[in-house]
Motif scaffolding. Structure first.
Motif, PDB file in Angstrom:
ATOM      1  N   VAL A 199      30.761  48.145  20.210  1.00 20.18           N
ATOM      2  CA  VAL A 199      30.133  49.013  21.160  1.00 20.18           C
ATOM      3  C   VAL A 199      29.578  47.879  22.357  1.00 20.18           C
ATOM      4  O   VAL A 199      29.324  48.349  23.479  1.00 20.18           O
ATOM      5  CB  VAL A 199      28.527  49.678  20.754  1.00 20.18           C
ATOM      6  N   ARG A 200      30.197  46.688  22.145  1.00 15.99           N
ATOM      7  CA  ARG A 200      29.789  45.610  23.315  1.00 15.99           C
ATOM      8  C   ARG A 200      31.001  45.920  24.350  1.00 15.99           C
ATOM      9  O   ARG A 200      32.154  46.544  24.114  1.00 15.99           O
ATOM     10  CB  ARG A 200      29.805  44.352  22.757  1.00 15.99           C
ATOM     11  N   SER A 201      30.839  45.187  25.446  1.00 13.63           N
ATOM     12  CA  SER A 201      31.788  45.343  26.506  1.00 13.63           C
ATOM     13  C   SER A 201      33.067  44.733  26.089  1.00 13.63           C
ATOM     14  O   SER A 201      32.976  43.509  25.841  1.00 13.63           O
ATOM     15  CB  SER A 201      31.414  44.652  27.874  1.00 13.63           C
ATOM     16  N   GLN A 202      34.177  45.317  25.797  1.00 13.49           N
ATOM     17  CA  GLN A 202      35.398  44.360  25.478  1.00 13.49           C
ATOM     18  C   GLN A 202      36.036  43.587  26.521  1.00 13.49           C
ATOM     19  O   GLN A 202      36.727  42.739  26.075  1.00 13.49           O
ATOM     20  CB  GLN A 202      36.535  45.808  25.017  1.00 13.49           C
ATOM     21  N   LEU A 203      35.594  43.861  27.834  1.00  7.41           N
ATOM     22  CA  LEU A 203      36.064  43.049  28.653  1.00  7.41           C
ATOM     23  C   LEU A 203      35.220  41.621  28.276  1.00  7.41           C
ATOM     24  O   LEU A 203      35.972  40.452  28.579  1.00  7.41           O
ATOM     25  CB  LEU A 203      35.401  43.398  30.099  1.00  7.41           C
ATOM     26  N   SER A 204      34.115  41.634  28.313  1.00  9.56           N
ATOM     27  CA  SER A 204      33.256  40.370  28.050  1.00  9.56           C
ATOM     28  C   SER A 204      33.618  39.697  26.646  1.00  9.56           C
ATOM     29  O   SER A 204      33.932  38.397  26.585  1.00  9.56           O
ATOM     30  CB  SER A 204      31.792  40.913  27.797  1.00  9.56           C
ATOM     31  N   VAL A 205      33.875  40.545  25.619  1.00  9.66           N
ATOM     32  CA  VAL A 205      34.331  39.913  24.405  1.00  9.66           C
ATOM     33  C   VAL A 205      35.613  39.370  24.625  1.00  9.66           C
ATOM     34  O   VAL A 205      35.953  38.272  24.084  1.00  9.66           O
ATOM     35  CB  VAL A 205      34.629  41.041  23.306  1.00  9.66           C
TER      36      VAL A 205
END
Length: 257
Positions: A199-205
């Motif tokens: 559920v986190r930003s996949q861009l950030s990850v």
């Protein structure tokens, strides 16, 4: 799958894909065919937009007891160009977060598959070992360096020099395991962890993974910052924070990334 068949299977539940190593007759040892199959499975899973996290685990109560040694002369001739090295390198370069869920034996090639994952959550019955000195083998350079980068040179040398097994508690102390949980809680903890990552930003990850792994040159870092400016992910995240609601992140890798 026939009983006793050596194979890799993929199970998908929402945003999480799980690759299961199964070779019951050999404690889930990886056969040459399984090593060749793994990069193809990873290519397919990575290209699926709905998948946000990959889990690697073993069937039953064993992660992977290593490589099926097979033809020794063939292994010696392959060296760093072996199918096992190709598979491990593909796993290490997987664009999305990877988690090894480890129970029981995690030895040799199995241990290095776990090391090639981003995170390792292990049951308290897990045992780790790297046995080249027991077999007269030279371990592949990429896998050896990855192990040393994770646990430090001294611990890597200890594992490689002695071939001895270490338990889950010691694995956690040296950085080989990120979490240790009771064996009967492993599946639940993996579900909780992967759900949190998904559920986190996949861009950030994805950006964090590339940068931590040292695979993002300045041009690539600039590309990531450009994605952050234009994707709307940060605006959504900040809005969700102020509104005290879960963020609805929507970024996925552009086609061809």
């Amino acid at each position: 799958m026939a009983v006793g068949e050596a194979t890799l299977t993929v199970e998908t539940a929402g945003p999480v894909a799980t690759v299961v190593i199964s070779n019951p007759a050999r404690r889930n040892a990886m056969t040459p065919d399984m090593w060749r199959q793994l990069p193809l499975l990873l290519d397919r899973i990575e290209a699926e937009p709905a998948v946000r996290v990959l889990v690697l685990t073993g069937a039953g109560d064993t992660f992977c007891a290593g490589a099926d040694l097979g033809d020794v002369d063939e292994m010696l001739a392959a060296g760093d160009a072996s199918t096992a090295v190709v598979a491990e390198e593909r796993l290490a370069a997987f664009a999305k977060p990877t988690v090894a869920a480890v129970r029981g034996a995690c030895v040799g090639g199995g241990c290095l598959l776990a090391v090639a994952c981003d995170l390792r959550v292990v049951a308290d019955d897990a045992r780790f070992g790297v046995p080249p000195a027991r077999l007269g083998l030279v371990y592949p350079t990429p896998a050896t360096r990855r192990l040393a980068a994770l646990v430090g040179p001294a611990t890597a040398k200890y594992l490689l020099f002695t071939g001895e097994l270490i338990d889950a508690e010691r694995a956690a102390r040296v950085g080989l395991a990120d979490e240790v949980v009771p064996a009967d809680r492993l599946a639940d903890r993996i579900t909780d962890l992967t759900g949190s990552i998904a559920v986190r930003s996949q861009l950030s990850v994805a950006a964090a993974k590339e940068i931590v792994d040292g695979r993002a040159d300045p041009e690539r870092v600039a590309w990531w910052h450009g994605q952050a400016r234009t994707s709307g992910e940060a605006r959504e995240g900040v809005a969700a924070f102020h509104e005290r609601r879960p963020a609805r992140f929507a970024w996925t890798f552009p086609t061809g990334e």
